[in-house]
Design a protein around this motif. Sequence first.
Motif, short mmCIF file in Angstrom:
data_model
loop_
_atom_site.label_atom_id
_atom_site.label_comp_id
_atom_site.label_asym_id
_atom_site.label_seq_id
_atom_site.Cartn_x
_atom_site.Cartn_y
_atom_site.Cartn_z
N LEU A 8 69.19 1.42 30.44
CA LEU A 8 69.29 1.59 31.81
C LEU A 8 68.52 3.00 32.14
CD1 LEU A 8 70.43 0.89 34.55
CD2 LEU A 8 72.30 1.98 34.20
N LEU A 9 68.59 4.01 31.49
CA LEU A 9 67.80 5.26 31.84
C LEU A 9 66.33 4.98 31.54
CD1 LEU A 9 67.82 8.08 32.34
CD2 LEU A 9 68.00 8.59 30.17
N LEU A 10 65.82 4.41 30.63
CA LEU A 10 64.56 3.97 30.42
C LEU A 10 63.89 3.13 31.64
CD1 LEU A 10 64.13 3.32 26.50
CD2 LEU A 10 63.14 5.39 27.98
N SER A 11 64.71 2.21 32.15
CA SER A 11 64.49 1.30 33.34
C SER A 11 64.11 1.90 34.62
CB SER A 11 65.57 0.21 33.53
OG SER A 11 65.49 -0.60 32.31
N ALA A 12 65.14 2.97 34.62
CA ALA A 12 64.97 3.79 35.84
C ALA A 12 63.90 4.64 35.65
CB ALA A 12 66.34 4.80 35.96
N VAL A 13 63.28 5.11 34.64
CA VAL A 13 62.21 6.07 34.59
C VAL A 13 60.82 5.35 34.87
CG1 VAL A 13 60.97 7.14 32.88
CG2 VAL A 13 63.46 7.83 33.09
N CYS A 14 61.08 4.04 34.37
CA CYS A 14 59.72 3.08 34.58
C CYS A 14 59.60 2.76 35.91
CB CYS A 14 60.10 1.88 33.63
SG CYS A 14 59.61 2.28 31.96
N LEU A 15 60.85 2.54 36.48
CA LEU A 15 60.93 2.14 38.22
C LEU A 15 60.37 3.46 38.77
CD1 LEU A 15 61.43 -0.04 40.24
CD2 LEU A 15 63.72 0.98 40.44
N LEU A 16 60.81 4.36 38.70
CA LEU A 16 60.39 5.59 39.50
C LEU A 16 58.88 6.04 39.35
CD1 LEU A 16 63.36 7.86 38.95
CD2 LEU A 16 62.76 6.88 40.93
N SER A 17 58.55 5.71 37.94
CA SER A 17 57.06 5.95 37.83
C SER A 17 56.24 4.97 38.51
CB SER A 17 56.48 5.88 36.31
OG SER A 17 56.60 4.55 35.93
N LEU A 18 56.64 3.71 38.91
CA LEU A 18 56.10 2.83 39.59
C LEU A 18 55.94 2.99 41.08
CD1 LEU A 18 56.95 -0.68 37.94
CD2 LEU A 18 54.78 0.41 37.68
N VAL A 19 57.24 3.61 41.48
CA VAL A 19 57.32 4.13 42.87
C VAL A 19 56.24 5.07 43.10
CG1 VAL A 19 58.53 5.13 44.61
CG2 VAL A 19 59.44 3.19 43.04
N GLY A 20 56.13 6.37 42.20
CA GLY A 20 55.20 7.32 42.46
C GLY A 20 53.61 6.75 42.44
N THR A 21 53.44 5.75 41.76
CA THR A 21 52.01 5.21 41.67
C THR A 21 51.65 4.59 42.95
OG1 THR A 21 51.98 4.90 39.52
CG2 THR A 21 50.39 3.58 40.61
N ALA A 22 52.61 3.81 43.40
CA ALA A 22 52.78 2.95 44.74
C ALA A 22 52.44 3.90 45.78
CB ALA A 22 53.78 2.23 45.16
N VAL A 23 53.15 5.16 45.88
CA VAL A 23 52.95 6.30 46.88
C VAL A 23 51.61 6.56 46.93
CG1 VAL A 23 53.80 8.35 47.80
CG2 VAL A 23 55.60 6.54 47.26
N ALA A 24 51.14 7.03 45.54
CA ALA A 24 49.92 7.44 45.69
C ALA A 24 48.73 6.35 46.06
CB ALA A 24 49.51 8.09 44.28
N ASP A 25 49.03 5.18 45.86
CA ASP A 25 48.07 4.14 46.25
C ASP A 25 48.06 3.78 47.65
OD1 ASP A 25 46.80 4.33 43.65
OD2 ASP A 25 48.02 2.66 43.11
N GLN A 26 48.98 4.54 48.64
CA GLN A 26 49.16 3.99 50.03
C GLN A 26 47.69 4.20 50.75
OE1 GLN A 26 51.62 2.76 51.77
NE2 GLN A 26 52.71 2.61 49.62
N HIS A 27 47.64 3.23 51.69
CA HIS A 27 46.51 3.03 52.47
C HIS A 27 46.95 2.69 53.92
CE1 HIS A 27 43.65 3.19 49.00
NE2 HIS A 27 44.48 2.39 48.65
N PHE A 28 46.60 3.57 54.88
CA PHE A 28 47.02 3.49 56.24
C PHE A 28 45.77 3.52 57.08
CE2 PHE A 28 50.51 6.06 54.27
CZ PHE A 28 51.49 5.18 54.30
N PHE A 29 46.26 2.84 58.34
CA PHE A 29 45.19 2.68 59.25
C PHE A 29 45.69 3.59 60.65
CE2 PHE A 29 43.81 -0.42 56.43
CZ PHE A 29 42.53 -0.15 56.32
N VAL A 30 45.13 4.46 61.44
CA VAL A 30 45.61 5.15 62.50
C VAL A 30 44.67 4.37 63.59
CG1 VAL A 30 45.99 7.04 63.71
CG2 VAL A 30 46.39 7.25 61.45
N GLU A 31 45.31 3.76 64.63
CA GLU A 31 44.67 3.17 65.50
C GLU A 31 45.25 3.70 66.86
OE1 GLU A 31 45.54 -1.14 65.35
OE2 GLU A 31 44.00 -1.20 63.75
#
Length: 167
Positions: A8-31
């Motif tokens: 469970l702990l390893l799964s949580a760590v993996c999930l958090l690392s994926l969330v961190g990657t997703a946040v770093a790869d965010q792309h937005f458009f301001v209109e």
Amino acid sequence: MAKGAILLLLSAVCLLSLVGTAVADQHFFVEGQVYCDTCRAQFVTRVSENMPDVKVRLDCRNRTTNQLTFSEEATTDKAGTYRIPVDGDHEDDICEIILVKSKDPECAEINKGAFAKRTARISLTSNNGIITPTRTANPLGFMRKKPLPECGEVFKELGILPEDLFD
């Protein structure tokens, strides 16, 4: 039981690392939209005009240190709209669209009054409940040197000023 907790702990760590990657790869458009405030009303009216070839800038500053973390300029198109691409999540920042320069000498004043909207704040994070990458800023306007003659009628229609002021 210990193996389950470790898994469970390893799964949580993996999930958090994926969330961190997703946040770093965010792309937005301001209109957004820029208009000429032809009545000097400080809001869009039926006689306001969209402004092409206007420069705006998106600035993001860290909310704690006030350090500039992102800045990008854009120019409005024929319809007075702009679109600014933004990489990364700016959850810890205050981001604002700022009017920079109008090419129209008759409509180039930036209102500096107490109630003036000189900037439009925008949220550039995926942690705000907005699921689309497009963020729409409130319209911003330059003020015309002299109000158009039809502005009196516009204000009457809106019930802002007494009719006898324009008779």
